[in-house]
Enzyme design. Structure first.
Site, mmCIF file in Angstrom:
data_model
loop_
_atom_site.group_PDB
_atom_site.id
_atom_site.type_symbol
_atom_site.label_atom_id
_atom_site.label_comp_id
_atom_site.label_asym_id
_atom_site.label_seq_id
_atom_site.Cartn_x
_atom_site.Cartn_y
_atom_site.Cartn_z
ATOM 1 N N LYS A 38 1.960 -0.826 -6.856
ATOM 2 C CA LYS A 38 2.480 -1.892 -6.168
ATOM 3 C C LYS A 38 3.520 -2.889 -6.798
ATOM 4 C CE LYS A 38 -1.827 -1.474 -3.316
ATOM 5 N NZ LYS A 38 -2.996 -2.294 -2.566
ATOM 6 N N TYR A 81 -0.050 1.463 6.121
ATOM 7 C CA TYR A 81 -1.387 0.511 6.232
ATOM 8 C C TYR A 81 -1.762 0.232 7.917
ATOM 9 C CZ TYR A 81 -1.788 -0.465 1.075
ATOM 10 O OH TYR A 81 -2.002 -0.198 -0.202
ATOM 11 N N ASN A 84 -3.147 -5.995 -6.353
ATOM 12 C CA ASN A 84 -4.050 -5.288 -7.134
ATOM 13 C C ASN A 84 -3.446 -4.079 -7.798
ATOM 14 O OD1 ASN A 84 -3.866 -3.663 -4.609
ATOM 15 N ND2 ASN A 84 -6.217 -4.027 -4.239
ATOM 16 N N HIS A 137 -2.284 1.905 -5.011
ATOM 17 C CA HIS A 137 -3.003 2.264 -4.112
ATOM 18 C C HIS A 137 -3.687 3.794 -4.357
ATOM 19 C CE1 HIS A 137 -3.626 4.107 -0.138
ATOM 20 N NE2 HIS A 137 -2.918 4.813 -0.600
ATOM 21 N N GLU A 169 -1.161 10.760 4.172
ATOM 22 C CA GLU A 169 -0.130 9.720 3.195
ATOM 23 C C GLU A 169 0.837 10.533 2.446
ATOM 24 O OE1 GLU A 169 -3.441 6.260 2.696
ATOM 25 O OE2 GLU A 169 -2.950 7.436 0.940
#
Ligand code: RTP
Ligand code: MG
Length: 141
Positions: free
Chosen positions: A11, A51, A114, A117, A128
């Site tokens: 990320k 998402y 965070n 993913h 995905e």
């Protein structure tokens, strides 16, 4: 045990911290092969689509804002039990709750920023991977 593929994203926070290589080393040391990768600046539409399952959640706007805040590194990981293995390497969603030595414990600052993913199951992994990589751009070896 089955050879699986999973979709991983480093990320914007972790890309900004310049730890792509350190995270790739963790994948490699765990026996996961990087069989596709590309850096991208996600558009809002791409992040919202990715998402979409979280669309109704209170954190959705913050999540999308964060995912478009800078470039991400997207990869397909392949190996035995790759989906669960990657989730183990990542640690809990909230870095404060992540086990010592996991990617999120070591590189993430908050539940929003965070670091990584990872697909959470076989069905989502398939969707995905297809979302970011046309089949011709994934290289088994
Ligand atoms: P990811 O999808 O990014 O791999 O993370 P995950 O499976 O561990 O967590 P998930 O439940 O799928 O949530 C997706 C991302 O939304 C943010 N989030 N914020 N403020 C909150 O309560 C909250 N809950 C989730 C996190 O950044 C999480 O990675
Ligand atoms: Mg998730």
């Amino acid at each position: 045990m089955a050879i699986e593929r999973t979709l991983s994203i480093i990320k914007p926070d972790a890309v900004a911290k310049n730890v792509i290589g350190q995270i790739y080393t963790r994948f490699e040391n765990a026996g996961l092969k990087i069989v596709a990768s590309r850096m991208a600046q996600l558009s809002r539409a791409e992040a919202e689509g990715f998402y979409a399952v979280h669309r109704e959640r209170p954190f959705f706007k913050d999540l999308v804002d964060f995912m478009v805040s800078g470039p991400v590194m997207i990869q397909v990981l392949e190996g035995e039990n790759a989906i669960a293995k990657n989730r183990e390497l990542m640690g809990a969603t909230d870095p404060k709750k992540a086990d010592k030595g996991t990617i999120r414990a070591d590189f993430a600052d908050s539940i929003d920023a965070n670091a990584v993913h990872g697909s959470d199951g076989a069905d989502t992994a398939k969707v995905e991977i297809a979302y970011f990589f046309p089949a011709l751009n994934v290289y088994s070896r």
